[in-house]
Design an enzyme around this catalytic site. Structure first.
Site, PDB file in Angstrom:
ATOM      1  N   HIS A   1       2.533   7.578  20.474  1.00 43.94           N
ATOM      2  CA  HIS A   1       2.517   6.435  19.565  1.00 43.94           C
ATOM      3  C   HIS A   1       2.692   6.888  18.112  1.00 43.94           C
ATOM      4  O   HIS A   1       1.815   7.532  17.552  1.00 43.94           O
ATOM      5  CB  HIS A   1       1.174   5.723  19.740  1.00 43.94           C
ATOM      6  CG  HIS A   1       0.998   4.490  18.929  1.00 43.94           C
ATOM      7  ND1 HIS A   1       0.064   4.376  17.925  1.00 43.94           N
ATOM      8  CD2 HIS A   1       1.655   3.307  18.980  1.00 43.94           C
ATOM      9  CE1 HIS A   1       0.131   3.170  17.400  1.00 43.94           C
ATOM     10  NE2 HIS A   1       1.085   2.498  18.019  1.00 43.94           N
ATOM     11  N   ARG A   2       3.834   6.598  17.547  1.00 41.15           N
ATOM     12  CA  ARG A   2       4.224   7.065  16.201  1.00 41.15           C
ATOM     13  C   ARG A   2       4.245   8.610  16.170  1.00 41.15           C
ATOM     14  O   ARG A   2       3.975   9.218  15.139  1.00 41.15           O
ATOM     15  CB  ARG A   2       3.304   6.502  15.125  1.00 41.15           C
ATOM     16  CG  ARG A   2       3.059   4.991  15.249  1.00 41.15           C
ATOM     17  CD  ARG A   2       2.183   4.437  14.136  1.00 41.15           C
ATOM     18  NE  ARG A   2       1.604   3.147  14.530  1.00 41.15           N
ATOM     19  CZ  ARG A   2       0.664   2.490  13.887  1.00 41.15           C
ATOM     20  NH1 ARG A   2       0.198   2.984  12.742  1.00 41.15           N
ATOM     21  NH2 ARG A   2       0.188   1.335  14.324  1.00 41.15           N
TER      22      ARG A   2
ATOM     23  N   GLU B   1       7.402   7.299  20.450  1.00 40.22           N
ATOM     24  CA  GLU B   1       7.371   5.865  20.120  1.00 40.22           C
ATOM     25  C   GLU B   1       7.659   5.678  18.639  1.00 40.22           C
ATOM     26  O   GLU B   1       7.189   6.464  17.799  1.00 40.22           O
ATOM     27  CB  GLU B   1       5.991   5.291  20.454  1.00 40.22           C
ATOM     28  CG  GLU B   1       5.946   3.773  20.470  1.00 40.22           C
ATOM     29  CD  GLU B   1       5.460   3.083  19.208  1.00 40.22           C
ATOM     30  OE1 GLU B   1       5.531   1.847  19.143  1.00 40.22           O
ATOM     31  OE2 GLU B   1       5.014   3.795  18.277  1.00 40.22           O
TER      32      GLU B   1
ATOM     33  N   ASP C   1       8.638   2.525  15.402  1.00 36.96           N
ATOM     34  CA  ASP C   1       8.856   1.147  14.961  1.00 36.96           C
ATOM     35  C   ASP C   1      10.080   1.178  14.062  1.00 36.96           C
ATOM     36  O   ASP C   1      10.117   1.941  13.092  1.00 36.96           O
ATOM     37  CB  ASP C   1       7.652   0.674  14.150  1.00 36.96           C
ATOM     38  CG  ASP C   1       6.343   0.858  14.917  1.00 36.96           C
ATOM     39  OD1 ASP C   1       6.092   0.092  15.847  1.00 36.96           O
ATOM     40  OD2 ASP C   1       5.604   1.805  14.575  1.00 36.96           O
TER      41      ASP C   1
ATOM     42  N   HIS D   1       5.937   1.863  10.488  1.00 36.73           N
ATOM     43  CA  HIS D   1       5.125   0.829  11.152  1.00 36.73           C
ATOM     44  C   HIS D   1       4.878  -0.380  10.262  1.00 36.73           C
ATOM     45  O   HIS D   1       5.194  -1.501  10.623  1.00 36.73           O
ATOM     46  CB  HIS D   1       3.790   1.414  11.618  1.00 36.73           C
ATOM     47  CG  HIS D   1       2.927   0.371  12.243  1.00 36.73           C
ATOM     48  ND1 HIS D   1       2.013  -0.369  11.525  1.00 36.73           N
ATOM     49  CD2 HIS D   1       2.866  -0.096  13.519  1.00 36.73           C
ATOM     50  CE1 HIS D   1       1.430  -1.245  12.327  1.00 36.73           C
ATOM     51  NE2 HIS D   1       1.932  -1.092  13.548  1.00 36.73           N
TER      52      HIS D   1
ATOM     53  N   GLN E   1      10.994  -2.273  22.959  1.00 38.59           N
ATOM     54  CA  GLN E   1       9.740  -3.032  23.012  1.00 38.59           C
ATOM     55  C   GLN E   1       9.645  -3.962  21.813  1.00 38.59           C
ATOM     56  O   GLN E   1      10.107  -3.635  20.716  1.00 38.59           O
ATOM     57  CB  GLN E   1       8.549  -2.074  23.012  1.00 38.59           C
ATOM     58  CG  GLN E   1       8.702  -0.958  22.002  1.00 38.59           C
ATOM     59  CD  GLN E   1       7.412  -0.312  21.534  1.00 38.59           C
ATOM     60  OE1 GLN E   1       6.328  -0.832  21.738  1.00 38.59           O
ATOM     61  NE2 GLN E   1       7.527   0.823  20.870  1.00 38.59           N
TER      62      GLN E   1
ATOM     63  N   GLU F   1      10.339   0.048  19.061  1.00 41.77           N
ATOM     64  CA  GLU F   1       9.885  -1.332  18.800  1.00 41.77           C
ATOM     65  C   GLU F   1      10.646  -1.937  17.632  1.00 41.77           C
ATOM     66  O   GLU F   1      10.770  -1.312  16.578  1.00 41.77           O
ATOM     67  CB  GLU F   1       8.381  -1.330  18.490  1.00 41.77           C
ATOM     68  CG  GLU F   1       7.864  -2.740  18.194  1.00 41.77           C
ATOM     69  CD  GLU F   1       6.388  -2.810  17.835  1.00 41.77           C
ATOM     70  OE1 GLU F   1       5.673  -1.789  17.966  1.00 41.77           O
ATOM     71  OE2 GLU F   1       5.960  -3.898  17.407  1.00 41.77           O
TER      72      GLU F   1
HETATM   73  O1  G3P Z   1       4.275  -0.581  20.236  1.00 42.42           O
HETATM   74  C1  G3P Z   1       3.064  -0.563  20.921  1.00 42.42           C
HETATM   75  C2  G3P Z   1       2.063  -0.520  19.884  1.00 42.42           C
HETATM   76  O2  G3P Z   1       2.563   0.415  18.996  1.00 42.42           O
HETATM   77  C3  G3P Z   1       1.921  -1.840  19.223  1.00 42.42           C
HETATM   78  O3  G3P Z   1       1.139  -1.718  18.159  1.00 42.42           O
HETATM   79  O4  G3P Z   1       1.022  -2.095  15.806  1.00 42.42           O
HETATM   80  O5  G3P Z   1       0.966   0.202  16.660  1.00 42.42           O
HETATM   81  O6  G3P Z   1       3.074  -1.055  16.679  1.00 42.42           O
HETATM   82  P1  G3P Z   1       1.602  -1.124  16.776  1.00 42.42           P
HETATM   83 CA    CA Z   2       4.742   0.190  17.832  1.00 42.41          CA
END
Ligand code: G3P
Ligand code: CA
Length: 375
Positions: free
Chosen positions: A48-49, A75, A77, A90, A215, A168
């Site tokens: 995540h990131r 992952e 954004d 993000h 996503q 995302e």
């Molecule tokens: O993309 C899954 C998760 O990352 C969603 O939350 O706010 O961290 O992008 P966020």
């Molecule tokens: Ca995300």
């Protein structure tokens, strides 16, 4: 099914942490068969990131570390600069993760979309981390840059491990056409047509049909992603509240009197099973191969949300041949508890911890990887 068993068996033998009975039951998990049919790793380790517990999020340090540790996916954004470049960020402003207030004092709260690439490349996207987390700080993090999508692709391709990308569309309403822009760039880089294999023994997501997963929280963006890239796996992210799944009450954090947000979120329930089911049906009908639900964490904290990973919810997804990838989970106690509800991987800031939980621990330490890569 066999491929999943051998992967788990191999890992278990290596790390010696899973019992044979656990391996057998893992192979019987419904999500395992679904993931194999779609062409996704199972269970999936989604950085995540990047490895963002240990290095500044969505920078070369966090993505390189995640790749070297052995994450299945990096992952990110995506957003778009004023001059049309897709970048990894993000928040929709630069305040939290850069020194924008020093460099552009009058523009600190302006959206990312009002800055050109050249302008954002002048920002330091690493020093905030050193201040926020002194115990994990490194001098080399100071001055790290915001990355373009192109640069994240370079990182994904740049090692022996070949992770995929889990992308995302963030605040997509601010960026009309971003779904088509994304398709164009992935196409240009060969990510929609090529699936290069890693050497034996290395992460090989790049070779799978699910090399890229798309996503979004936004229904309209899912539709546009599906229109642009019908054959790329897509995941609908789940939340309770306005614009998302309806909750059983209209309470807000402020009106609830809860002591913190995690407590408030944990008290939130879906309005009804029928409401949740309608979202599952909608996701499936609009091209999703999975859901990304919020989850409540045992010890609370900023990432503890509403519990959308109850067994009946996961079953609804599996019954529709969709996998379940909850966000954002970092601790063994939660990996264990939420896994027992039947999920198919996690978004995690702590790639190393999740790999350990799955019996795939990295042989090299975080410190060694970071030093070897110049951090
Ligand atoms: O993309 C899954 C998760 O990352 C969603 O939350 O706010 O961290 O992008 P966020
Ligand atoms: Ca995300």
């Amino acid at each position: 099914m066999l491929k999943g068993i051998s992967r788990t068996l191999g890992s278990a033998a290596l790390a010696g942490v899973l019992l044979l009975s656990e391996v057998a039951s893992a192979a019987d998990e419904p999500g395992n068969a679904i993931a194999q049919k779609i062409g996704l790793p199972w269970p999936a380790v989604i950085a995540h990131r990047g490895a963002s517990y240990d290095a500044p999020e969505e920078t070369v340090a966090s993505y390189t570390l995640a790749r070297e540790l052995g994450a299945d996916y990096l992952e990110m954004d995506i957003q778009r600069t004023k001059d049309g470049v897709l970048i990894a960020l993000h928040d929709d402003t630069l305040e939290r993760t850069t020194n924008v207030a020093e460099v552009y004092p009058n523009r600190a709260r302006q959206p990312l979309s009002s800055f050109t690439l050249e302008e954002i490349k002048r920002l330091d996207a690493g020093s905030w981390f050193n201040k926020a987390y002194p115990d994990r700080a490194r001098p080399s993090y100071a001055g790290l840059k915001i990355l373009t999508l192109d640069e994240v692709i370079d990182i994904a391709e740049g090692g022996k491990n070949k992770p995929g990308l889990y992308i995302e569309t963030k605040v997509p309403a601010q960026f009309p056409g971003i779904e088509a822009d994304l398709r164009k760039q992935l196409q240009q880089r060969g990510w929609l047509s090529q699936r290069p294999a890693a050497q034996k023994g290395y992460v090989n997501t790049a070779h799978m049909p699910g090399r890229v997963v798309l996503q979004t929280f936004e229904k309209q963006s899912l539709e546009l992603l599906h229109k642009s890239m019908p054959n790329v796996p897509k995941v609908l992210l789940l939340w309770l509240g306005e614009g998302s799944i309806q909750a059983s009450t209209d309470a807000t954090f402020k009106t609830s009197g809860a002591k913190d947000k995690a407590t408030f979120y944990a008290s939130q329930q879906v309005k009804s099973k029928a409401e949740f089911e309608a979202w599952m049906d909608w996701a499936k009908a609009h091209g999703a191969v999975g859901t990304g639900p919020a989850s409540a964490l045992k010890n609370g904290g900023d990432q503890s949300y509403m519990d959308l990973v109850q067994p009946w919810m996961n079953k609804m997804a599996h019954d529709r041949a969709m996998v379940v990838h909850p966000y954002t989970v970092d601790d063994a106690v939660d990996f264990k508890e939420i896994s027992s509800h039947g999920v198919d991987g996690f978004f995690t800031n702590r790639t190393s911890e999740l790999l350990k939980f799955y019996g795939r621990a990295s042989k090299e330490s975080i410190d060694s990887i970071l030093k070897r890569n110049g951090f």
